[in-house]
Each structure stands twice: as C-alpha cells, then as structure tokens.
Design an enzyme around this catalytic site. Structure first.
Site, mmCIF file in Angstrom:
data_model
loop_
_atom_site.group_PDB
_atom_site.id
_atom_site.type_symbol
_atom_site.label_atom_id
_atom_site.label_comp_id
_atom_site.label_asym_id
_atom_site.label_seq_id
_atom_site.Cartn_x
_atom_site.Cartn_y
_atom_site.Cartn_z
ATOM 1 N N HIS A 132 0.839 -1.367 0.030
ATOM 2 C CA HIS A 132 0.162 -0.458 0.275
ATOM 3 C C HIS A 132 1.035 1.434 0.571
ATOM 4 C CE1 HIS A 132 0.057 0.034 5.158
ATOM 5 N NE2 HIS A 132 0.928 1.338 4.695
ATOM 6 N N ASP A 176 0.670 -8.056 2.061
ATOM 7 C CA ASP A 176 1.123 -6.288 1.773
ATOM 8 C C ASP A 176 2.318 -6.844 1.748
ATOM 9 O OD1 ASP A 176 0.616 -3.831 1.659
ATOM 10 O OD2 ASP A 176 0.151 -3.379 3.230
ATOM 11 N N SER A 224 4.443 2.385 7.762
ATOM 12 C CA SER A 224 3.934 1.634 7.109
ATOM 13 C C SER A 224 5.212 1.138 6.261
ATOM 14 C CB SER A 224 2.808 1.743 5.814
ATOM 15 O OG SER A 224 1.470 2.127 6.717
#
Length: 549
Positions: free
Chosen positions: A79, A129, A225
């Site tokens: 992402h 992810d 992230s």
C-alpha cells in the site's frame, strides 16, 4: 507515509485517503509523526532503514518506511507503492533515502526505478501487503537479511521484536510535526488467536502477524507503514514482517498492529519475474552460508554441538550434521544438535548449511567435549549388613569423559583406612554401626559424589575373651561368682547364667553367684554363660571350681 491503520475494514480506504495530502499543500515530508511511545534510534541501530516518498499521477504523495534487502532493492508495504484508489506510484517522481537516521538527510536519495507490489495484493483486505522498490544504483546501506526458513519457529507469541519508523507519536493528533530522527521500540509478537480476537476475519494468519505492547501502548502508526518488524537472532537483526495496518487510533490498548508475514512471501521474493525479484535472487545467490564457531560441550553422555552461520543467509533451510560418521539433518530455530555418546572418546562433527540459493561451506570440529557440569554419579550396595559378611559396591557415572568411579568405605560416615576396593568384609567390631561407601568421579568441571550406606550392622553375640574364672573359696557355705566377658552383639544380647555340678544343671541356680552346698563336696562346679539376640546364641563355660570332699 500512509500507515494504513483501520478499525472496521470499511474505514480502510477512507483512512488511506486521509493520509494523502496534496503536493500543493507544501507540507512536504511532514506526513504523520512517529511510533507511539517509542524513542530515538541510536546511530547504527537500523543501517538498512529507508525513508520513502511516493507520488501518484504527479499530484499526490505519501511517506513510508522500508528496508534494504539487496543493494538496489527496498522492501516495503504494497500500500506504500499504491494510493488508496489503487493507482500505482510514479517511480520517476518517487524518492528513497536508504540507510538514513534523519529523514531529512537527502545524501543517499535516489529516484525509484520501479515499484512492484505482490501480484496477489488486495488493497481492500491488505492481504499480501508487500512490495519491492528498485533503485537505479547500488546503495551503501547494508541489506537486512530476512529470517531463514529454519528459524521460522522463532516468530512465535511472546518473542520480543523491534520496530522502527517515522510515524505518529500521538494517535489523537495528526498535526504534530514529524521528528527528523528515526524512532524505535520493542514489542512482543502476539498470538494469532489474540489477533483474530481483535480483528476477526480481517486478520489472515497465513500472511499476517501482529505485535504490540498493549499495556504500555507501544505500537506503530500512520507514517510507519512498510517499516521493519525484526527479531534479533545470534546478534543479527532479521526481518520478519513489514508494517501493514491496524486499529485507528493506534496504540488503543486493545488492538495490536498488523504486519505482513515475510516468511509467507519468501517464494514470491525469490521466484517473481520482475527485475526487482531478479536482483534479490542475484544478491542471495552471491552469498555463502558458512557454519562457524562450532563448539562441543557435554552434559553427561549428551554432547551438544553448537554453531553459527555467517552470513545469516535467509535461504538456509537447515543443516546436514555428521557426528562420528552418522549423518542426519537438523532443522528448527536453534543451531544446535544433541547426541548421546555413551562410550566416550573423541567426537568429530561436520556441519553443512543447506541453502536454496547461494553456496554453503561446511565446518568440521574434532575433539573431546568440554563438560558443563561434574558427572552425576550413582552407587548401590549388595550384600547383608552383618558381621562377617561381604558387601559389594557398584558405581556408575553419566560422563564417559570423566574419571572412573573410585570407592571409599566408611564407618558411621568416617573413612575406613585402606578400604578403597569395590568389596568390604564387615568385622565384628562394626556391630551396631553403619557401613557406607562414597563414590567419586571427576571431569574438568568438577567432581560428582554419591553415597550409600547400610542400616546398623547386625552380629550374633561374640565374647571378647575365650575363658572366664570362677572366683571364691572352695568350701561349703562359701560364695562363688563369675563375671561375663564383654559381649559384642547387634542387636544387644540378653545374658543368662546357669550353674553346673559335674556338668549337670542345678535347678534354680541362674544367678552370677552360687553358695557352695554340702552336696557339692568332691564335685566340680562351673557356670555356663549364654548370650542371645535375634541373630544367634553363644555360650561360654567358666573354669571348674573343685570342692574338697
């Protein structure tokens, strides 16, 4: 960066979009803040840490973290290379700063050449992810090894992992400025069941794991992230996860952060068709996994072989271990092998890492193991604990490299001089006492001791003298007497007397004294003394007293 943190799944897309300020806002790198309840990372703690800036359509941008895993390849979250509506990042306008401690340090900055998300990445569920970013030139930041297949068992509930990033510090205030310095913290890996309890079907244990110190409210958040979740194994940090998503607000005390489980992506990393995958393969193929630091230690006859691997090649699947000519394969989270060698003697061990890519170098060590403790010694006694009997001692030591067991016989705990054989004949003088034996065996770590003893030695009565006198005048009306000699017996003997006239018992005359009667004239008087216990009986007769006619 877009630290996608979500509570219900339906909010994920909205939260992702909120983390995408426009380039026109001028806020630049100030996207989010840092790890919740973390601390400044010291220099050199995260040499592979990478600060990422991504753009999509030349308008939107976001910041993420990542880790160098090959000289030109950064691993991050999928992402982080796609915006919330599924638009891929524009490589030419996106930037990476590998190996920086200060996110404002642009000295290592390079434009992305390409960004490749996992082919099965799902932007709605955050399944798979993970992504690879290719750089145009090698970076000087050292690649961070992924955990090897044989160490996957270490990624378990309770293991303490490390996290780092430039994300939010206050989950309630996204307006705080981003600190320049990389932040870090330690968090325990949580059980899959606990993660499922927090997130239900959104948590997919096959490709995700979660970690967080709920009590201390330590967690990753927006801006973290793609950054690392790492375990320290044998002094080296190994990459086990990449920051993916979680509840928002972060560090809420109830829901941990969720990370991509990198062991699940190992196959794609090595077999994908993108140039980034090839660069990863080339990097791993150039590594040589070498077993080093072999040591031999023994605990009794159990020999522990220990070794390490240099470098920590993350395609190592196990080890071929040959011990004294016997070959087996060892897998598991520890580079050790325990084998029982009851006969002692030298031990020769060869350890060869098994790798799916790259080469392996075996290491061999031959020698006598170094003991970690003294031998454990056992002793037993056989025979009857009675005077005149022979006792036999047997002994064993669990360390075949130690000395042979030695014996020392004892009497009521005190050593008996010159009694050092495996057998011992119990003398009468030991009646009522305990006979024991001490057994010792030694190795380089010390001496082991075992003791065993009998109960009280039993003995039939024995007289200390072989003759006794009959004392007194030899005349009618005179008193004769006898004194019993010392009796050695165990248990204690009962002593009785019986007077005899010419060898025949006189009725009722059972005391140690006797008054000469007229009927004794011209006769021979004696006294028979009897000693009796549960073991046996012994008798002795006094010398005769002749009475004149």
């Amino acid at each position: 960066m877009s630290a996608v943190r979500r509570a219900p799944a339906i909010l994920a897309l909205a939260l992702a979009l909120l983390a995408l300020p426009s380039a026109a806002s001028g806020s630049g790198d100030d996207v989010g803040a840092r790890i919740i309840n973390g601390s400044d990372a010291p220099a050199g703690a995260w040499p592979s840490a990478t600060y990422l800036l991504g753009t999509a359509n030349g308008v939107n941008y976001w910041a993420c973290g990542g880790s160098v895993i090959a000289p030109r390849v950064i691993l991050t979250a999928a992402h982080c290379v796609m915006n919330g509506v599924g638009t891929a990042a524009n490589p030419g306008l996106s930037r990476a700063r590998p190996g920086v401690l200060l996110r404002t340090d642009t000295s290592t900055q390079q434009a992305w050449t390409a960004a490749v998300p996992h082919p099965d990445y799902n932007r709605f569920t955050f399944r798979n992810d993970v992504a690879l970013i290719t750089l145009p030139a090698d970076t000087t930041a050292p690649p961070m090894p992924l955990i090897a297949p044989w160490q996957d068992g270490l990624v378990a509930a309770g293991a303490v992992a490390a996290i780092s990033g430039w994300g939010m510090t206050d989950p309630a205030d996204e307006s705080l400025p981003t600190p320049a310095r990389l932040q870090q913290a330690s968090v325990p890996i949580n059980a899959d069941a606990a993660c499922t309890a927090s997130y239900g079907a959104d948590f997919a244990a096959d490709v995700m794991l979660c970690a967080g110190d709920l009590a201390a409210q330590i967690d990753t958040c927006k801006g973290d992230s793609g950054g690392p979740l790492a375990l320290t194994v044998g002094g080296s940090r190994l990459l086990v996860g990449d920051t993916s998503w979680g509840a928002f607000p972060c560090a809420d005390g109830a829901n941990p952060g969720v990370y991509g489980r990198l062991s699940a992506f190992r196959s794609w990393l090595l077999s994908g068709t993108a140039p980034a995958n090839q660069l990863v393969r080339d990097h791993v193929a150039a590594q040589t996994a070498e077993a080093t630091g072999l040591t031999l230690t023994n605990t009794g006859s159990d020999v522990t072989v220990s070794w390490s691997v240099t470098p920590a090649n993350w395609t190592t699947t196990g080890f071929r271990v040959t011990i004294n000519g016997l070959t087996d394969t060892t897998t598991g989270p520890a580079a050790t092998r325990v084998v029982r060698i009851p006969s002692g003697g030298p031990v020769s061990v060869t350890v060869e890492p098994q790798v799916t890519l790259g080469t392996a170098m075996a290491a061999t060590v031959t020698g006598t193991p170094t003991p970690t403790r003294p031998p454990t010694v056992a002793a037993t006694l056989a025979g009857t604990a009675s005077a005149g009997s022979t006792l036999s001692a047997t002994a064993s030591s669990d360390d075949p490299w130690g000395s042979a067991p030695s014996f020392q016989w004892t009497l009521d705990g005190a050593p008996i001089a010159n009694a050092t054989g495996s057998t011992y004949v119990i003398p009468m003088t030991s009646a009522g006492k305990r006979i024991g034996v001490e057994v010792r065996a030694s190795n380089a770590a010390g001496t082991g001791l075992a003791t065993v003893a009998t109960g009280a030695v039993t003995a039939a009565p024995g007289f200390a003298r072989s003759t006794i006198l009959t004392r007194g005048r030899r005349a009618v009306g005179a008193k004769l007497s006898v004194t019993a000699p010392t009796v050695v017996a165990s248990p204690t003997a009962r002593i009785t007397y019986q007077w005899l006239r010419n060898g025949k018992a006189l009725k009722g005359k059972t005391k140690r004294t006797y008054v000469v009667a007229k009927a004794d004239r011209g006769k021979r008087l004696t006294c028979r003394i009897t000693a009796k216990n549960a073991v046996g009986t012994n008798k002795i007769v006094s010398r005769p007293a002749r009475i004149p006619a």
